[in-house]
Scaffold this active site. Structure first.
Site, mmCIF file in Angstrom:
data_model
loop_
_atom_site.group_PDB
_atom_site.id
_atom_site.type_symbol
_atom_site.label_atom_id
_atom_site.label_comp_id
_atom_site.label_asym_id
_atom_site.label_seq_id
_atom_site.Cartn_x
_atom_site.Cartn_y
_atom_site.Cartn_z
ATOM 1 N N GLU A 116 8.566 -13.472 -12.571
ATOM 2 C CA GLU A 116 7.809 -12.384 -11.945
ATOM 3 C C GLU A 116 7.210 -11.414 -12.952
ATOM 4 O O GLU A 116 6.158 -10.845 -12.701
ATOM 5 C CB GLU A 116 8.621 -11.653 -10.875
ATOM 6 C CG GLU A 116 9.787 -10.838 -11.375
ATOM 7 C CD GLU A 116 10.567 -10.172 -10.246
ATOM 8 O OE1 GLU A 116 9.980 -9.799 -9.240
ATOM 9 O OE2 GLU A 116 11.786 -10.034 -10.406
ATOM 10 N N CYS A 140 0.823 -1.215 0.000
ATOM 11 C CA CYS A 140 0.000 0.000 0.000
ATOM 12 C C CYS A 140 0.856 1.264 0.000
ATOM 13 O O CYS A 140 1.949 1.288 0.561
ATOM 14 C CB CYS A 140 -0.877 0.029 1.241
ATOM 15 S SG CYS A 140 -1.871 -1.446 1.427
ATOM 16 N N LYS A 197 6.538 -3.631 -4.606
ATOM 17 C CA LYS A 197 7.965 -3.285 -4.609
ATOM 18 C C LYS A 197 8.566 -3.373 -3.205
ATOM 19 O O LYS A 197 9.630 -3.927 -3.024
ATOM 20 C CB LYS A 197 8.127 -1.870 -5.177
ATOM 21 C CG LYS A 197 9.565 -1.392 -5.276
ATOM 22 C CD LYS A 197 10.296 -2.070 -6.396
ATOM 23 C CE LYS A 197 11.746 -1.631 -6.506
ATOM 24 N NZ LYS A 197 12.543 -2.594 -7.297
ATOM 25 N N LYS A 222 13.484 -13.355 -12.408
ATOM 26 C CA LYS A 222 13.105 -12.211 -13.261
ATOM 27 C C LYS A 222 12.055 -12.644 -14.274
ATOM 28 O O LYS A 222 11.067 -11.952 -14.487
ATOM 29 C CB LYS A 222 14.321 -11.654 -14.035
ATOM 30 C CG LYS A 222 15.311 -10.832 -13.306
ATOM 31 C CD LYS A 222 14.839 -9.459 -12.887
ATOM 32 C CE LYS A 222 14.213 -9.493 -11.537
ATOM 33 N NZ LYS A 222 15.028 -9.312 -10.369
ATOM 34 N N GLU A 256 18.448 -15.947 -10.276
ATOM 35 C CA GLU A 256 17.967 -14.587 -10.543
ATOM 36 C C GLU A 256 17.305 -14.504 -11.932
ATOM 37 O O GLU A 256 16.260 -13.865 -12.093
ATOM 38 C CB GLU A 256 19.151 -13.606 -10.421
ATOM 39 C CG GLU A 256 18.863 -12.158 -10.765
ATOM 40 C CD GLU A 256 17.800 -11.483 -9.889
ATOM 41 O OE1 GLU A 256 17.343 -12.082 -8.917
ATOM 42 O OE2 GLU A 256 17.410 -10.352 -10.231
ATOM 43 N N TRP A 299 -3.046 -2.518 -1.609
ATOM 44 C CA TRP A 299 -2.635 -3.855 -2.042
ATOM 45 C C TRP A 299 -3.381 -4.799 -1.101
ATOM 46 O O TRP A 299 -3.072 -4.881 0.078
ATOM 47 C CB TRP A 299 -1.124 -3.998 -1.894
ATOM 48 C CG TRP A 299 -0.542 -5.234 -2.467
ATOM 49 C CD1 TRP A 299 -0.232 -5.479 -3.776
ATOM 50 C CD2 TRP A 299 -0.146 -6.413 -1.740
ATOM 51 N NE1 TRP A 299 0.310 -6.725 -3.903
ATOM 52 C CE2 TRP A 299 0.381 -7.332 -2.684
ATOM 53 C CE3 TRP A 299 -0.190 -6.794 -0.401
ATOM 54 C CZ2 TRP A 299 0.851 -8.586 -2.320
ATOM 55 C CZ3 TRP A 299 0.288 -8.045 -0.038
ATOM 56 C CH2 TRP A 299 0.797 -8.920 -1.005
ATOM 57 N N HIS A 353 19.960 -35.032 -11.109
ATOM 58 C CA HIS A 353 19.301 -35.598 -9.920
ATOM 59 C C HIS A 353 17.797 -35.334 -9.916
ATOM 60 O O HIS A 353 17.164 -35.437 -8.876
ATOM 61 C CB HIS A 353 19.952 -35.049 -8.646
ATOM 62 C CG HIS A 353 21.402 -35.379 -8.542
ATOM 63 N ND1 HIS A 353 21.851 -36.659 -8.317
ATOM 64 C CD2 HIS A 353 22.503 -34.616 -8.697
ATOM 65 C CE1 HIS A 353 23.179 -36.660 -8.317
ATOM 66 N NE2 HIS A 353 23.592 -35.433 -8.552
ATOM 67 N N ASN A 400 -1.265 1.230 5.896
ATOM 68 C CA ASN A 400 -0.392 0.248 5.250
ATOM 69 C C ASN A 400 0.020 -0.732 6.334
ATOM 70 O O ASN A 400 0.541 -0.311 7.363
ATOM 71 C CB ASN A 400 0.834 0.965 4.658
ATOM 72 C CG ASN A 400 1.839 -0.010 4.054
ATOM 73 O OD1 ASN A 400 1.561 -1.189 3.904
ATOM 74 N ND2 ASN A 400 3.018 0.496 3.709
ATOM 75 N N GLY A 401 -0.245 -2.023 6.140
ATOM 76 C CA GLY A 401 0.137 -3.009 7.145
ATOM 77 C C GLY A 401 -1.011 -3.968 7.429
ATOM 78 O O GLY A 401 -1.929 -4.102 6.607
ATOM 79 N N ARG A 418 4.837 0.500 -6.154
ATOM 80 C CA ARG A 418 4.838 -0.358 -4.963
ATOM 81 C C ARG A 418 3.869 -1.529 -5.112
ATOM 82 O O ARG A 418 3.964 -2.501 -4.379
ATOM 83 C CB ARG A 418 4.424 0.458 -3.729
ATOM 84 C CG ARG A 418 5.408 1.547 -3.375
ATOM 85 C CD ARG A 418 4.836 2.469 -2.324
ATOM 86 N NE ARG A 418 4.665 1.811 -1.056
ATOM 87 C CZ ARG A 418 5.577 1.789 -0.088
ATOM 88 N NH1 ARG A 418 6.741 2.385 -0.277
ATOM 89 N NH2 ARG A 418 5.348 1.189 1.053
HETATM 90 C C1 F6R Z 1 12.517 -9.216 -7.409
HETATM 91 C C2 F6R Z 1 12.440 -8.272 -6.306
HETATM 92 C C3 F6R Z 1 12.155 -8.804 -4.946
HETATM 93 C C4 F6R Z 1 12.973 -8.043 -3.891
HETATM 94 C C5 F6R Z 1 12.563 -8.494 -2.494
HETATM 95 C C6 F6R Z 1 13.381 -7.809 -1.426
HETATM 96 O O1 F6R Z 1 12.805 -8.564 -8.601
HETATM 97 O O2 F6R Z 1 12.586 -7.086 -6.473
HETATM 98 O O3 F6R Z 1 12.386 -10.170 -4.878
HETATM 99 O O4 F6R Z 1 14.330 -8.277 -4.121
HETATM 100 O O5 F6R Z 1 11.209 -8.190 -2.278
HETATM 101 O O6 F6R Z 1 13.235 -6.431 -1.452
HETATM 102 P P1 F6R Z 1 14.282 -5.484 -0.769
HETATM 103 O O7 F6R Z 1 15.577 -5.638 -1.459
HETATM 104 O O8 F6R Z 1 13.705 -4.099 -0.916
HETATM 105 O O9 F6R Z 1 14.375 -5.905 0.671
#
Ligand code: F6R
Length: 620
Positions: free
Chosen positions: A490, A2, A615, A487, A483, A74, A506, A100-101, A27
């Protein structure tokens, strides 16, 4: 998660709130709303879906006033709908709140309030707060909010407005972040500085467990006992233009291309190429002492930042000779971790606000570890709780999928590892010089790696219809395989798995057929011959390979068939300690980020705001 915006001042609040919410869109959210005091009445406008829907509501029923609060939601409790969207009001429509929370005891409070005759209109936990504060209101929103916080369990960042006090907003937080923006004769609240960069660079970070009142010319912060809490104003140097797309179609693409700059800025001023040492005085004496004493490093992080931690494990063990491990922050405190006295916990977080990472830091500290933070956001919660912080200078990262923050984190961890290696005697001055010279070349090599962009875009044409992908890497390339898979899934919603290449036989080898693209990371280095054998195993089973190789590697190209694809990246050689490939992740990750981007684009996905994702993940 949020997003919250609040405004009090001489201007019309509505456009400021909507614009602020737009800057918080990254976000992640699924409904939005604002409330303003207009002509002595509370006016609310809300809509499910994207901000455009709220703007349409505002066009058909405009509203203006000099004070207001706004929110992007959110969904946690209750589906995304207009009635569940914030702000939520009390029964008498005198008071509104954005949140937010998660209020964990909302059912218990709801029962208590319902027993007094209050009828609830929504399924949300937030509506409880509106009624609760209203039940304590006796002419002071500040006092009623303070009283209500004593009943709340959970995590929250709340901003409230009361029609009887039309010149002030009140806020409180426990967990999710909130900042106060300072303008000339105007004050703002927001979930993060990004929302307000167009108005101010002067901020105060709201401390936890306080009640904050803002008026156009004043700020007042009191603690739970009603004592005044002194606060510090901080100036954020981020340029608002950095938070614009700058001609790129998406923030993610811009941020992928910004990586050489992000890594260069993170290294800048911290490398002493003459002495072969790293300068980290900025972290303060206590943090430096903790680093020097460390005989074990425990990385704590989530998601992409966790992948940076996995790479950090290689750096710490190979460059500093210090044992290192990496835990999912969300799991750390559920396994009763054994922390020895010399443990240095390093929390890695782009946002500096991830709830799980903060909880893991606290767990490590409570078990006797010293705690450092590697973060992109000055003043964020991790910096306030750690013994010292090493900032990455990636600039604001808006795309939900992390790219430039990741490579900047890897650069910061490389510096920390070399620093520790020099202190521990694992690295001589000559070795330090050698490593730093290699690091200094990295931004330029990343620039060269970006030249694969057009090729990757073209390749995505034949890949975007695949329903599954496998990413394989060995050694320091294994976290890059993870990674690359993260990417892709997501932002394109295509299932992908990252695997250490040696593990393929395996289990995952059973998946291989001509419909499964296998992305193999094969830069020269220790695992080279071994991963080539794994590629042969894939080919022998009809799999289609997408190989990430070093420029001019004809050997791999000969192994690949007509149906396979390859992307060339520059080699990042380091002539020290037999770890020549140690910095190769900086360049091999680039084609994988671009691959995810172009596949998602072709699949018609919302690259910057993928579904369900937030985010900053400020709830556990
Ligand atoms: C993936 C991504 C998330 C963040 C994770 C941690 O692209 O961005 O997996 O890496 O939510 O976020 P931070 O680094 O802000 O603690």
């Amino acid at each position: 998660m949020c997003g919250i915006v609040g405004y009090v001042g001489p201007k019309d609040a509505t456009p400021i709130l909507v614009e602020g919410l737009r800057r918080l869109e990254y976000r992640g959210y699924d409904s939005a709303g604002i409330a303003v005091i207009s002509g002595g009445r509370l006016e609310r406008r809300r809509a499910a879906g994207k901000l455009g829907n709220l703007e349409a509501v505002l066009r058909s029923t405009p509203v203006s006033g000099h004070i207001g609060i706004g929110h992007t939601r959110w969904a946690t409790h209750g589906r995304p709908s207009e009635e569940n969207a914030h702000p939520h009001a009390d029964a008498s429509r005198q008071l509104v709140v954005v949140h937010n929370g998660i209020i964990e005891n909302y059912l218990e409070l709801k029962e208590r309030l319902s027993a007094t005759g209050i009828v609830f209109e929504t399924e949300t936990d937030t509506e409880v707060v509106a009624h609760l504060v209203a039940s304590y209101y006796e002419g002071s929103l500040e006092a009623a909010t303070g009283r209500a916080t004593k009943d709340l369990r959970g995590i929250y960042s709340l901003v409230l407005m009361h029609v009887g006090e039309p010149g002030r907003l009140v806020a409180t937080r426990l967990g999710p972040p909130l900042v106060i923006g300072l303008g000339e004769g105007e004050r703002f609240f927001a979930s993060d500085v990004q929302a307000l960069l167009a108005h101010t660079r002067r901020f105060v970070f709201v401390p936890e467990q306080t009640v904050v009142v803002i008026e156009p010319d004043a700020i007042r912060i009191v603690d739970a006992q009603g004592r005044i809490v002194p606060f510090k104003e901080e100036t954020i140097t981020w340029d608002p233009v950095q938070a614009e797309k700058g001609g790129y179609r998406h923030f993610m693409l811009k941020e992928i291309h910004e990586q050489p700059r992000a890594v260069r800025d993170t290294l800048l001023g911290r490398m002493s190429l003459d002495t072969g040492d790293v300068r980290l005085e900025e972290m303060g004496a206590a943090a430096l002492e903790a680093i020097e004493k460390a005989d074990r490093v425990q990385f704590l992080a989530c998601g992409t930042s966790w992948h940076a931690g996995l790479i950090g494990q290689f750096f710490m063990e190979q460059l500093a000779g210090v044992p290192a491990s990496t835990d999912y922050a969300s799991e750390f405190r559920y396994r009763d971790p054994v922390i020895s006295p010399g443990t240095l916990a390093v929390a890695i977080s782009q946002s500096g606000e991830t709830a799980d990472t903060l909880a893991a830091m606290r767990e490590a500290r409570s078990r006797g570890a010293s705690v450092l933070a590697i973060t992109n956001v000055a003043g964020s919660q991790v910096t306030r709780e750690a013994d010292g912080a090493l900032l990455t200078h990636a600039g604001p990262e808006i795309g939900v999928a992390s790219t430039k923050a990741f490579t900047a984190q890897v650069a910061a961890i490389a510096l920390l590892s070399i620093f520790l290696g020099r202190r521990k005697g694992a690295l001589s001055a000559a070795a330090g010089r050698n490593l730093l010279a290699a690091l200094a070349r990295v931004p330029q090599l990343m620039d060269h790696a970006l030249s694969c962009a057009a090729l990757v875009e073209d390749m995505s044409r034949s890949l975007f219809k695949a329903t599954d992908f496998l990413f394989l890497g060995r050694g320091v390339q294994y976290p890059i395989a993870l990674e690359g898979a993260l990417k892709l899934k997501e932002i394109s919603y295509i299932h992908a798995e990252g695997y250490p290449a040696g593990e393929m036989k395996h289990g995952p080898i059973a998946l291989i057929d001509e419909s499964l693209p296998v992305v193999a990371l094969i830069p020269r280095g220790r695992g080279y011959e071994k991963i080539l054998s794994n590629v042969q195993e894939v080919k022998a089973r009809g799999g289609r390979v997408v190989a990430i190789i070093n420029r001019g590697d004809d050997h791999v190209r000969k192994i690949l068939g007509k149906e396979d694809l390859f992307i060339e990246v520059p080699g990042v050689e380091v002539d020290v300690l037999g770890v020549s490939e140690i910095f190769s992740p900086f360049v091999t990750v680039i084609p994988l980020q671009l691959l995810a981007y172009h596949v998602a684009l072709r699949a018609g996905r919302d690259v910057d705001q993928p579904r369900n994702l937030a985010k900053s993940v400020t709830v556990e």
